[in-house]
Design a protein around this motif. Structure first.
Motif, mmCIF file in Angstrom:
data_model
loop_
_atom_site.group_PDB
_atom_site.id
_atom_site.type_symbol
_atom_site.label_atom_id
_atom_site.label_comp_id
_atom_site.label_asym_id
_atom_site.label_seq_id
_atom_site.Cartn_x
_atom_site.Cartn_y
_atom_site.Cartn_z
ATOM 1 N N LYS A 203 15.450 6.551 70.908
ATOM 2 C CA LYS A 203 14.430 6.585 69.841
ATOM 3 C C LYS A 203 13.993 8.292 68.947
ATOM 4 C CE LYS A 203 9.554 5.334 69.895
ATOM 5 N NZ LYS A 203 8.099 5.738 70.308
ATOM 6 N N ASP A 204 14.133 8.914 70.084
ATOM 7 C CA ASP A 204 14.226 10.163 69.253
ATOM 8 C C ASP A 204 14.653 10.909 70.277
ATOM 9 O OD1 ASP A 204 12.606 11.483 71.851
ATOM 10 O OD2 ASP A 204 10.587 10.211 71.209
ATOM 11 N N ASP A 292 16.081 5.141 64.307
ATOM 12 C CA ASP A 292 14.995 4.235 63.518
ATOM 13 C C ASP A 292 14.605 4.402 61.715
ATOM 14 O OD1 ASP A 292 13.394 2.850 64.669
ATOM 15 O OD2 ASP A 292 11.994 4.269 65.330
ATOM 16 N N HIS A 576 12.442 5.516 57.076
ATOM 17 C CA HIS A 576 12.418 4.381 58.007
ATOM 18 C C HIS A 576 12.871 3.340 57.495
ATOM 19 C CE1 HIS A 576 11.333 2.131 61.290
ATOM 20 N NE2 HIS A 576 10.392 3.056 61.713
ATOM 21 N N LYS A 577 13.867 3.162 57.794
ATOM 22 C CA LYS A 577 14.636 1.382 57.772
ATOM 23 C C LYS A 577 13.939 0.458 58.513
ATOM 24 C CE LYS A 577 18.844 3.635 60.447
ATOM 25 N NZ LYS A 577 19.270 3.302 61.638
ATOM 26 N N LYS A 578 12.826 -0.233 58.007
ATOM 27 C CA LYS A 578 11.947 -1.273 58.026
ATOM 28 C C LYS A 578 11.510 -1.494 56.348
ATOM 29 C CE LYS A 578 7.862 1.200 59.023
ATOM 30 N NZ LYS A 578 6.333 1.267 59.139
#
Length: 586
Positions: A203-204, A292, A576-578
């Motif tokens: 996640k990070d 992300d 962000h990939k979103k």
């Protein structure tokens, strides 16, 4: 008749194929049954295999047919081929029994307890089909507790398929795997191979840092020596600034390690100098494929026809695909300027809104309007320094007075969101390129108010708000592109010449053969600059050219813009990939 004959032939072919397959299946069944009976009755055996305290009566022909290991042994003239006795060491007799059952009957009794020994022996005896069955079985049973052991076993025996699959499992379930005892028992190079992989699923980056420190503390006396080697592979620029300063910097393991402190300082510079982030080069500034966020190249507006532009904003991803981002809130017209500050991108001026100023917020994929500039401009330069964005020179064709080429410099204070006058150029110019070096903005060439191309290099000191002519270029180069690189400034000229500027000295770096274009976009990518699109006379381009600043060579990247384009803003940002959910159809 001809059609019927064709159908008949086809049916006959199909039937013949089916009969052949049936015959082959019957033959295989009969052969396996016969071999199994011969083995169980020890009839016609001609070799004794001794394994541990057991003797197996076998047939050399059968063993040699299935195993190149036995084939080589029996055909080499070795003593085993002469006295008909073979002694095999370091193999459990129960394992060899399983292998013989497979050789003579095709049956395989694998379980989680014996599969490791069977795999190891099948590799030794070069029984490929058995090795593959063992690999498939182990893959089906891999979990967070045994994936490390499976990976190491596969590596040790050259099982590439199993190695790849188990390693992919480790990467995907890293957050669970890193807490196991098997992970803590890895050697330093195995840890590096995992944490340096771009497919690591975390996640990070804080998770990776903590895992590394935990691994060291599991055997600190023997492992603290590896901190320098491991630190090179930690992606410190991607950490949150607070974590970087309050956790990483305070760790006692790195206090007296010069190399670690240098890598830490590199990450701190990344966070402390957002205005210079476009020029930041580091092997540690790489986003994970499964994370992300992703660094993209953003192309803003532009057109494939003169005196036209558009609101479209799109970006090129690491996989070379293009996506649409939020469009500009208005059409700025042609000859606007762009620059980046951290992960924000600013666009100013343009023929349709000379005083306009926009800001793209990549964390929200949205544009906002900023306070208008004091003077309207197009064909101007724009750079970020410190906590401000500067606009320099340019052109205002709505000005009915004599001075349409602009002398004034103004800056946009990010802290207040307001513009203010801050100085004047030595010579008013438009269509000049610009770059920053140590808080000084350099303008290269351009066109003067008298409509003459110029070779002068102007330097605006943002601390003293003074400007002076500091050098001369060897060529005229309006509509060039410039950027900072390793404490120097690199200039890409429209004729393909690449120049380097350092403290007033100009050097020839190289040339892009057959280039000849202007109004292109350019971004620094590692030790290379990628050049997007552009126009030559009436020909508009959509290719992407890479010039490597180390080798001084040019090449096509194989990436193409979705359409031919020039006159667009070009910058890198992290998003962000979103927000990358609108692919551009080429």
């Amino acid at each position: 008749m001809l059609k019927k004959l064709n159908v008949y032939c086809t049916e006959k072919d199909i039937m013949g194929k089916t009969e052949s397959e049936d015959l082959q299946a019957d033959y295989t069944t009969a052969m396996i049954s016969g071999l199994q009976q011969l083995y169980e009755s020890s009839q016609y055996t001609d070799v004794e295999i001794e394994v541990e305290n057991r003797t197996f009566h076998c047939h050399r022909l059968v063993l040699a047919a299935m195993s190149p290991y036995f084939d080589a042994m029996f055909s080499s003239g070795m003593i085993e081929s002469q006295n008909h006795k073979v002694n095999i060491k370091n193999v459990p007799s129960s394992t060899f029994d399983i292998i013989l059952q497979f050789i003579y009957s095709g049956t395989l009794a694998l379980n989680e307890e014996n599969v490791g020994d069977v795999l190891q022996t099948s590799v030794m005896m070069q029984i490929k089909c058995l090795k593959e069955r063992c690999e498939e079985f182990m893959i089906s049973k891999v979990d967070t507790e045994n994936c490390i052991g499976t990976w190491k076993l596969a590596q040790g025996h050259g099982c590439h398929y199993l190695t790849q699959k188990s390693f992919r499992f480790i990467l995907h379930y890293f957050t669970e795997v890193c807490q196991t005892e098997d992970f803590r028992a890895l050697d330093v190079f195995e840890v590096i191979s995992i944490i340096s992989d771009n497919d690591l699923n975390v996640k990070d980056e804080e998770i990776v840092i903590e895992t590394v420190f935990d691994w060291i503390h599991a055997d600190i006396d023997n492992r603290k020596q590896h901190i320098k080697t491991l630190f090179e592979h930690l992606r410190l620029p991607l950490l949150q600034p607070e974590y970087l300063l309050e956790v990483v910097e305070q760790n006692p393991l790195i206090q007296n390690e010069t190399e670690c402190r240098e890598i830490l300082d590199e990450a701190k510079r990344y966070h402390l100098l957002p205005a210079r982030r476009q020029e930041f080069i580091s092997p540690r500034l790489v986003y994970r494929n499964l994370g992300d966020f992703e660094e993209v190249v953003v192309c803003i507006g532009g057109s494939n026809e003169r005196e036209q532009t558009r609101r479209t904003v799109m970006c090129c991803r690491n996989n070379k695909n293009w996506n649409y981002l939020e469009p500009l809130p208005y059409d700025p017209g042609v000859e606007y300027a762009t620059c980046s500050y951290g992960n924000a991108i600013f666009a100013s001026g343009g023929s349709s809104n000379l005083k306009g100023m926009l800001c793209y917020h990549s964390n929200q994929n949205m544009w906002t309007r900023c306070q208008s500039m004091l003077l309207g401009r197009r064909r101007h330069s724009m750079e970020a320094v410190g906590d401000s964005v500067y606009v320099l020179g340019g052109f205002d064709d709505t000005n009915e007075e004599e001075f349409q080429t602009i002398l004034a410099i103004e800056k946009f204070k990010l802290s207040t969101g307001e513009w203010e006058d801050c100085g004047y150029l030595s010579t008013p110019v438009r269509s000049a390129s610009s770059a920053v070096d140590r808080e000084k903005i350099f303008l290269f060439g351009g066109v003067t108010g008298e409509n003459f191309d110029t070779k002068i290099v102007q330097c605006f000191d943002t601390r003293r708000n003074t400007c002076s002519v500091v050098s001369q270029l060897p060529v005229f180069c309006r509509l060039s592109s410039a950027f900072g690189y390793q404490r120097k400034v690199v200039i890409i000229c429209p004729d393909g010449k690449i120049l380097s500027f350092d403290d007033g000295a100009v050097e020839d770096v190289g040339c892009i053969p057959g280039f000849e274009r202007y109004s292109f976009g350019s971004v620094l990518q590692g030790d290379s600059v990628n050049i997007y699109g552009g126009i030559k006379s009436s020909e508009v381009f959509n290719d992407v050219i890479c010039f490597n600043l180390s080798s001084k060579t040019a090449s096509l990247t194989g990436t193409y813009m979705p359409e031919r384009l020039f006159g667009f803003g070009c910058a890198k940002c992290v998003i962000h990939k979103k927000y990358l959910n609108k692919p551009v159809c080429k």
